[in-house]
Motif scaffolding. Sequence first.
Motif, PDB file in Angstrom:
ATOM      1  N   SER A   4      38.342  43.433  47.583  1.00 30.47           N
ATOM      2  CA  SER A   4      36.949  43.866  47.554  1.00 30.47           C
ATOM      3  C   SER A   4      36.761  45.161  46.773  1.00 30.47           C
ATOM      4  N   ILE A   5      37.800  45.952  46.629  1.00 29.62           N
ATOM      5  CA  ILE A   5      37.687  47.202  45.880  1.00 29.62           C
ATOM      6  C   ILE A   5      37.614  46.933  44.384  1.00 29.62           C
ATOM      7  N   TRP A   6      38.344  45.954  43.916  1.00 32.93           N
ATOM      8  CA  TRP A   6      38.373  45.728  42.474  1.00 32.93           C
ATOM      9  C   TRP A   6      37.643  44.489  42.003  1.00 32.93           C
ATOM     10  N   LYS A   7      37.049  43.711  42.903  1.00 35.00           N
ATOM     11  CA  LYS A   7      36.229  42.572  42.487  1.00 35.00           C
ATOM     12  C   LYS A   7      34.926  42.577  43.273  1.00 35.00           C
ATOM     13  N   THR A   8      33.821  42.359  42.581  1.00 36.85           N
ATOM     14  CA  THR A   8      32.524  42.262  43.258  1.00 36.85           C
ATOM     15  C   THR A   8      32.403  40.891  43.913  1.00 36.85           C
ATOM     16  N   ALA A   9      31.418  40.748  44.781  1.00 35.12           N
ATOM     17  CA  ALA A   9      31.183  39.457  45.431  1.00 35.12           C
ATOM     18  C   ALA A   9      30.913  38.374  44.386  1.00 35.12           C
ATOM     19  N   THR A  63      37.150  36.423  50.986  1.00 33.20           N
ATOM     20  CA  THR A  63      38.456  37.071  50.889  1.00 33.20           C
ATOM     21  C   THR A  63      39.221  36.996  52.209  1.00 33.20           C
ATOM     22  N   SER A  64      38.540  36.608  53.279  1.00 28.70           N
ATOM     23  CA  SER A  64      39.196  36.389  54.566  1.00 28.70           C
ATOM     24  C   SER A  64      38.273  35.526  55.412  1.00 28.70           C
ATOM     25  N   ASP A  65      38.787  35.105  56.560  1.00 34.67           N
ATOM     26  CA  ASP A  65      37.946  34.317  57.466  1.00 34.67           C
ATOM     27  C   ASP A  65      37.541  35.134  58.692  1.00 34.67           C
ATOM     28  N   TYR A 109      40.370  33.548  49.318  1.00 34.79           N
ATOM     29  CA  TYR A 109      41.011  34.084  48.120  1.00 34.79           C
ATOM     30  C   TYR A 109      41.592  35.466  48.393  1.00 34.79           C
ATOM     31  N   ARG A 110      42.904  35.575  48.222  1.00 31.68           N
ATOM     32  CA  ARG A 110      43.569  36.864  48.364  1.00 31.68           C
ATOM     33  C   ARG A 110      44.018  37.405  47.007  1.00 31.68           C
ATOM     34  N   ALA A 111      44.426  36.500  46.129  1.00 25.47           N
ATOM     35  CA  ALA A 111      44.833  36.844  44.757  1.00 25.47           C
ATOM     36  C   ALA A 111      44.876  35.540  43.973  1.00 25.47           C
ATOM     37  N   ASP A 112      44.986  35.644  42.639  1.00 25.04           N
ATOM     38  CA  ASP A 112      45.008  34.436  41.805  1.00 25.04           C
ATOM     39  C   ASP A 112      46.127  33.487  42.190  1.00 25.04           C
ATOM     40  N   ASP A 113      47.217  34.021  42.725  1.00 28.81           N
ATOM     41  CA  ASP A 113      48.339  33.159  43.103  1.00 28.81           C
ATOM     42  C   ASP A 113      48.500  33.081  44.624  1.00 28.81           C
ATOM     43  N   ASP A 114      47.469  33.455  45.366  1.00 34.33           N
ATOM     44  CA  ASP A 114      47.540  33.430  46.828  1.00 34.33           C
ATOM     45  C   ASP A 114      46.160  33.124  47.401  1.00 34.33           C
ATOM     46  N   TYR A 115      45.921  31.845  47.644  1.00 35.92           N
ATOM     47  CA  TYR A 115      44.634  31.439  48.210  1.00 35.92           C
ATOM     48  C   TYR A 115      44.801  30.115  48.943  1.00 35.92           C
TER      49      TYR A 115
END
Length: 143
Positions: A4-9, A63-65, A109-115
């Motif tokens: 959330s710090i480096w990507k907007t909604a 980014t989380s549930d 979504y947590r990261a491009d390689d972790d979702y």
Amino acid sequence: LPISIWKTAQEIGDTGEELAALYLTKNGYQILDHNWGLHRGCELDIVALKNNTIHFIEVKTRTSDKNGEPQAAINWKKMQHINNAIQQYRYRKGIFKTAHQIDSIAIIYRADDDYDLKHFLDIRLNSTACADIIIFQQKPIHK
């Protein structure tokens, strides 16, 4: 740093739609349209074709549930907007006889390689909420 710090909604939503389109393409869907709509709130995230059925796919990315599953955001009002957009899409494209259904793709979504991605097939807001769920997970490879 948390996402959330480096990507907007908006960026997280766009990333989720890109991941959903990639997943669909890899699984035999032909993407017909992306973000087709009449106005904000009345749009179709992804329109895809598979096995002679048009899939109108609503993508929800979080980014989380911790505040609930992403697919829980598809309420009665959202379904009304989706159905209105589908009617207009079919009319404007001249598609009247092809079978169709509404699907949802929910992504944590947590990261491009972790979702985590869940594909809910043929969703409805009644006792038969969905016909099937396909779960796809992309986890980082630790070496």
